[in-house]
Design a protein around this motif. Structure first.
Motif, short mmCIF file in Angstrom:
data_model
loop_
_atom_site.label_atom_id
_atom_site.label_comp_id
_atom_site.label_asym_id
_atom_site.label_seq_id
_atom_site.Cartn_x
_atom_site.Cartn_y
_atom_site.Cartn_z
N GLU A 174 0.73 -1.27 -0.44
CA GLU A 174 0.34 0.31 -0.06
C GLU A 174 1.17 1.59 0.40
OE1 GLU A 174 -4.29 -2.00 2.31
OE2 GLU A 174 -2.66 -0.51 3.13
N PHE A 175 2.09 1.02 0.36
CA PHE A 175 3.23 2.34 0.23
C PHE A 175 3.51 2.63 -1.23
CE2 PHE A 175 3.79 0.37 4.05
CZ PHE A 175 3.31 1.41 5.20
N VAL A 176 3.57 3.89 -1.43
CA VAL A 176 4.11 4.65 -2.78
C VAL A 176 5.39 5.95 -2.61
CG1 VAL A 176 2.07 3.97 -4.63
CG2 VAL A 176 2.37 6.30 -2.80
N VAL A 177 6.54 5.41 -3.68
CA VAL A 177 7.07 6.33 -3.79
C VAL A 177 6.67 7.66 -4.16
CG1 VAL A 177 9.28 7.40 -4.06
CG2 VAL A 177 8.78 4.69 -3.05
N PHE A 178 6.66 8.60 -3.91
CA PHE A 178 6.97 10.33 -4.54
C PHE A 178 7.92 10.91 -4.81
CE2 PHE A 178 2.14 11.81 -4.49
CZ PHE A 178 1.20 10.48 -4.52
N TYR A 179 8.21 11.79 -5.95
CA TYR A 179 9.49 12.57 -6.54
C TYR A 179 10.31 14.06 -5.93
CZ TYR A 179 10.41 7.01 -7.24
OH TYR A 179 10.32 6.03 -7.71
N GLN A 180 10.78 14.34 -5.45
CA GLN A 180 10.33 15.67 -5.45
C GLN A 180 11.17 16.35 -5.88
OE1 GLN A 180 10.09 18.17 -1.93
NE2 GLN A 180 8.77 19.63 -2.66
N VAL B 36 18.33 18.22 -11.58
CA VAL B 36 19.50 17.00 -11.50
C VAL B 36 19.46 16.14 -9.97
CG1 VAL B 36 21.27 19.01 -12.84
CG2 VAL B 36 20.91 18.85 -9.30
N SER B 37 18.42 16.18 -9.39
CA SER B 37 18.41 15.20 -8.85
C SER B 37 17.13 15.35 -8.35
CB SER B 37 19.22 15.10 -7.51
OG SER B 37 18.86 15.95 -6.71
N VAL B 38 16.26 14.45 -7.73
CA VAL B 38 14.79 14.11 -6.51
C VAL B 38 14.99 13.25 -5.32
CG1 VAL B 38 14.11 13.37 -8.89
CG2 VAL B 38 15.03 11.57 -7.71
N GLU B 39 14.32 14.05 -4.80
CA GLU B 39 14.38 13.36 -3.33
C GLU B 39 12.86 11.95 -3.10
OE1 GLU B 39 14.26 13.95 1.07
OE2 GLU B 39 14.00 15.71 -0.11
N ALA B 40 13.55 11.11 -2.48
CA ALA B 40 12.36 9.71 -2.58
C ALA B 40 11.18 9.91 -1.55
CB ALA B 40 13.05 8.92 -3.22
N LEU B 41 10.18 10.00 -1.24
CA LEU B 41 9.59 10.18 -0.25
C LEU B 41 8.20 9.06 -0.16
CD1 LEU B 41 9.45 14.19 -0.67
CD2 LEU B 41 10.97 13.13 1.07
N VAL B 42 7.97 8.57 1.09
CA VAL B 42 7.09 7.30 0.62
C VAL B 42 5.60 8.42 1.52
CG1 VAL B 42 7.18 6.80 3.29
CG2 VAL B 42 6.50 5.35 1.58
N ARG B 43 5.20 7.77 0.67
CA ARG B 43 3.63 8.25 0.87
C ARG B 43 2.98 6.24 1.44
NH1 ARG B 43 5.48 12.11 1.37
NH2 ARG B 43 5.01 13.88 0.08
N TRP B 44 1.32 6.55 2.43
CA TRP B 44 0.49 5.75 2.64
C TRP B 44 -0.51 5.72 1.67
CZ3 TRP B 44 -0.47 3.54 8.25
CH2 TRP B 44 -1.52 2.18 8.17
N ASN B 45 -0.67 5.09 0.98
CA ASN B 45 -1.96 4.70 0.06
C ASN B 45 -3.08 4.05 0.70
OD1 ASN B 45 -4.11 5.80 -2.20
ND2 ASN B 45 -3.11 4.54 -3.38
N HIS B 46 -3.42 4.88 1.93
CA HIS B 46 -4.50 3.63 2.66
C HIS B 46 -5.90 3.06 1.30
CE1 HIS B 46 -7.52 2.48 5.93
NE2 HIS B 46 -6.05 1.93 6.02
N PRO B 47 -6.50 2.18 1.52
CA PRO B 47 -8.04 2.03 0.41
C PRO B 47 -8.84 3.09 0.92
CG PRO B 47 -6.85 0.12 1.87
CD PRO B 47 -5.48 1.13 2.51
N LYS B 48 -9.08 3.40 2.50
CA LYS B 48 -9.98 4.15 2.69
C LYS B 48 -9.58 5.47 2.91
CE LYS B 48 -12.45 0.08 5.46
NZ LYS B 48 -12.59 -0.76 7.16
N THR B 49 -8.51 4.98 3.38
CA THR B 49 -8.20 7.40 3.94
C THR B 49 -7.50 7.37 2.67
OG1 THR B 49 -6.76 6.58 5.15
CG2 THR B 49 -8.22 6.93 5.78
#
Length: 255
Positions: A12-18, A29-42
């Motif tokens: 359920e976790f996904v990675v976003f990139y800034q 030149v670069s991206v920071e990987a940031l995790v998000r929880w894609n909860h099925p209900k919320t």
């Protein structure tokens, strides 16, 4: 802890990139990987709501390794289309103080076929200063493996110039709390300006995070800051949206 374990099992976790913009070349030149929880209900849950629980339970190591592996594969897949983009990822205290940290990172990078010089470890100032002597050894080991190291949230902890010299780091990240004060607080502006000058005197690159306005960006450019990240460039984006962002930016540049 049960919910986090279930979320890991069900992916359920996904990675976003800034994106991080190099102010000298005006290129991403670069991206920071940031995790998000894609909860099925919320829906999407910000890391501040679940990372503390993951750290307490020890699941942060499993989650952190998954983020590294996922982001490394994604950034490697982008190379033919987007060029040599560097990946930056924040390590928790548990991950950073793992005796086999360098080996684990090397295995992840090898599996993704991502060169070590395109990976940057970010550690917070508080993590670094928890055991300064051990930190110096760990950072030296990572540097020997060709991995860049950034000191995140700089200015919010209690490190000193002597420790900055002893840590073989490459980058200082100016904390967003100081950047927000640009244009409103001469004190914050002085701190940012001083950090940039100090870092450059130590041959360190400076990245300002949390840059949200054109006024802040103009100030950082005028003070010689090397790179920025924040909403003025783009928020953290899912992989597909990041690709679209880069494509649109290149179109505007060429036009």
């Amino acid at each position: 802890e049960k919910l986090l374990r279930r979320a890991l099992d069900l992916q359920e976790f996904v990675v976003f990139y800034q994106p991080q913009l190099d102010l000298r070349t005006d290129r991403i030149v670069s991206v920071e990987a940031l995790v998000r929880w894609n909860h099925p209900k919320t829906g999407l849950i910000a890391p501040s709501h679940f990372i503390p629980s993951a750290e307490i339970s020890g699941l942060i190591v499993q989650l952190g390794n998954w983020v590294l592996a996922t982001a490394a594969r994604q950034v490697r897949a982008w190379q033919p289309k987007l060029g040599r983009i560097r990946l930056a990822a924040n390590l928790s205290a548990r991950q950073f103080h793992d005796r086999d940290l360098r080996r684990h990172i090397a295995e992840i990078l090898d599996d993704a076929e991502l060169p070590a010089d395109l990976f940057e470890v970010e550690i917070t100032e508080s993590v670094a200063m928890a055991d300064a002597a051990q930190t110096a050894d760990i950072v030296r080991d990572l540097s020997d493996g060709g991995i860049r190291v950034a000191l995140d949230d700089f200015g919010t902890g209690y490190s000193s110039l002597s420790y900055l010299r002893s840590f073989d780091i490459d980058v200082l990240k100016v904390d967003g709390s100081f950047v927000r004060g640009i244009g409103r607080s001469t004190g914050d502006e002085t701190i940012v300006n001083t950090v940039i000058g100090m870092a450059h005197s130590l041959d360190l690159e400076v990245i300002a995070e949390g840059v949200e306005t054109r006024e802040q960006l103009a100030f950082l450019v005028s003070r010689g800051c090397d790179a920025v990240q924040g909403y003025v460039i783009a928020p953290a984006l899912p992989a597909a949206e990041f690709e679209s962002f880069i494509a649109a930016r290149r179109e505007r540049t060429s036009a």
